[in-house]
Design a protein around this motif. Structure first.
Motif, PDB file in Angstrom:
ATOM      1  N   GLY A   1       0.872  -1.271   0.007  1.00 26.43           N
ATOM      2  CA  GLY A   1       0.019  -0.045  -0.002  1.00 26.43           C
ATOM      3  C   GLY A   1       0.705   1.199   0.005  1.00 26.43           C
ATOM      4  N   ILE A   2       0.563   2.332  -0.292  1.00 26.61           N
ATOM      5  CA  ILE A   2       1.160   3.556  -0.130  1.00 26.61           C
ATOM      6  C   ILE A   2       0.570   4.471   1.160  1.00 26.61           C
ATOM      7  N   THR A   3       1.612   4.560   1.999  1.00 28.39           N
ATOM      8  CA  THR A   3       1.699   4.926   3.388  1.00 28.39           C
ATOM      9  C   THR A   3       1.989   6.406   3.281  1.00 28.39           C
ATOM     10  N   ALA A   4       2.978   6.857   2.508  1.00 28.78           N
ATOM     11  CA  ALA A   4       3.283   8.210   2.520  1.00 28.78           C
ATOM     12  C   ALA A   4       2.244   9.245   1.589  1.00 28.78           C
ATOM     13  N   GLU A   5       2.388  10.313   1.623  1.00 26.55           N
ATOM     14  CA  GLU A   5       1.755  11.108   0.639  1.00 26.55           C
ATOM     15  C   GLU A   5       2.167  10.846  -0.777  1.00 26.55           C
ATOM     16  N   PRO A   6       1.375  10.353  -1.718  1.00 21.93           N
ATOM     17  CA  PRO A   6       1.945  10.176  -3.034  1.00 21.93           C
ATOM     18  C   PRO A   6       2.081  11.412  -3.892  1.00 21.93           C
ATOM     19  N   PRO A   7       2.922  11.250  -4.835  1.00 16.05           N
ATOM     20  CA  PRO A   7       3.142  12.619  -5.492  1.00 16.05           C
ATOM     21  C   PRO A   7       1.977  12.523  -6.542  1.00 16.05           C
ATOM     22  N   PRO A   8       1.762  13.641  -7.174  1.00 15.36           N
ATOM     23  CA  PRO A   8       0.901  13.816  -8.177  1.00 15.36           C
ATOM     24  C   PRO A   8       0.794  12.832  -9.058  1.00 15.36           C
ATOM     25  N   PRO A   9      -0.332  12.265  -9.427  1.00 16.37           N
ATOM     26  CA  PRO A   9      -0.292  10.971 -10.309  1.00 16.37           C
ATOM     27  C   PRO A   9       0.285  11.239 -11.846  1.00 16.37           C
ATOM     28  N   GLU A  10       0.139  12.434 -12.112  1.00 16.62           N
ATOM     29  CA  GLU A  10       0.611  12.515 -13.511  1.00 16.62           C
ATOM     30  C   GLU A  10       2.170  12.835 -13.691  1.00 16.62           C
ATOM     31  N   THR A  11       2.708  13.029 -12.338  1.00 18.72           N
ATOM     32  CA  THR A  11       4.345  13.553 -12.548  1.00 18.72           C
ATOM     33  C   THR A  11       5.344  12.342 -12.397  1.00 18.72           C
TER      34      THR A  11
END
Length: 336
Positions: A31-41
């Motif tokens: 899973g993604i625990t940290a804040e993910p980057p903007p999806p398109e970047t």
């Protein structure tokens, strides 16, 4: 030289990827625990790492990805691994992606099987039918697949695809024929690592007919027919192939190309219109290399990685006489 970084060459051999489709790679294992980057970047790389647990499935990983990322903004996706890629077919991955295609309306680039040799040798990767990916993603512009075992493709039509690449140590003839029988009006770059018969690379020159005619590939500008144990025969066929006249880049690299194949290439249609001729990993004598350079003064010719058979196997030869080079001792760059 790498066309995918904006140059006009062809893709390198296997290595750990740090970027894809011009975007930095962001790896997702659970899973993604940290804040993910903007999806398109970023280009999102999905890799199953705990495949021996009940949670270690690609379907679970994909579900968590869908729950934690706004996939409507994802433009590039890399499938780095699934449960056990040396024994489990990628059909399960293809099916999962196709079933969730509506969640990826912005997807334009997809790489299936981007594994290093430490994860799985290229000829051990179990692929499947990749046709559903083209059917489920009509706006996809780039599809790349690594691994030829079990790989299948059905002839069809795709309006948006610009880049199609198959990396393998043995590409099935059925896939080669299917590419030639498909209509890809927007396709600009086609790259096939044909491989060797021992790992399923059973394509012949006859199987390349649809590709070499170029009839269904009106936009093709870069063609790679590489990593083949019949590289001389392919070079001879390319010498008179209609598609060549419109190409900017041609790659006959990574295989067993020798003086006979190069001679046929030089005796065929003019190649001076090319920007790039990629012949790296070759068995050309010094005299032939000099002839190619002299014949193509305005072309960027890559003849690096010359294989010195005399040094490798300890015999003496006259490099102006290719007959002294035992063809049985030649090897392609990527097999197992």
């Amino acid at each position: 030289m790498n066309i995918f970084d904006g140059a006009d060459g062809f893709a390198p051999m296997q290595r750990r990827r740090e970027s894809y489709a011009g975007l930095p790679l962001f790896r997702v294992h659970k899973g993604i625990t940290a804040e993910p980057p903007p999806p398109e970047t970023v280009a999102w790389a999905l890799q199953v790492v705990e495949f021996r647990t009940s949670e270690g499935t690609f379907e679970t990983l994909l579900r968590r990805f869908l729950e934690n990322v706004d996939t409507t903004r994802v433009t590039a996706l890399v499938i780095s691994s699934w449960e056990e890629p040396h024994t489990e077919s990628a059909d399960l991955v293809v099916a999962a992606l196709a079933e969730n295609a509506a969640a990826f309306p912005a997807l334009r680039a997809l790489f299936l099987g981007d594994m290093s040799y430490e994860q799985c040798e290229i000829s051990w990767i179990k692929q499947g039918d990749v046709t559903p990916l083209l059917e489920a993603f009509p706006l996809l512009e780039r599809l790349e697949v690594r691994g030829g075992s079990g790989l299948r493709l059905r002839p069809g039509r795709h309006e948006a695809l610009k880049v199609l690449r198959f990396e393998s140590g043995g590409l099935p003839a059925g896939v080669v024929r299917a590419v030639g029988a498909s209509d890809f009006p927007a396709l600009e770059h086609l790259e096939l690592w044909l491989g060797i018969s021992e790992y399923g690379g059973n394509a012949t020159v006859a199987d390349l007919a649809g590709i070499l005619s170029g009839e269904r590939l009106p936009s093709l500008r870069r063609l790679g027919l590489q990593d083949s144990e019949i590289q001389d025969e392919i070079a001879a066929a390319v010498a008179s192939a209609p598609v060549v006249a419109r190409l900017e880049g041609l790659a006959l690299s990574m295989g067993t190309l020798g003086d006979a194949g190069a001679e046929a290439l030089l005796a065929g249609q003019p190649l001076t219109h090319l920007r790039v001729l990629d012949l790296h990993h070759h068995y050309l004598g010094t005299a032939m290399q000099e002839r190619i350079t002299a014949a193509l003064p305005g072309v960027r010719v890559d003849m690096s990685d010359e294989i010195d058979l005399a040094e490798r196997f300890g015999f003496v030869y006259d490099d102006e006489d290719e007959d002294e080079w035992d063809e049985s001792d030649r090897f392609v760059a990527v097999a197992e």
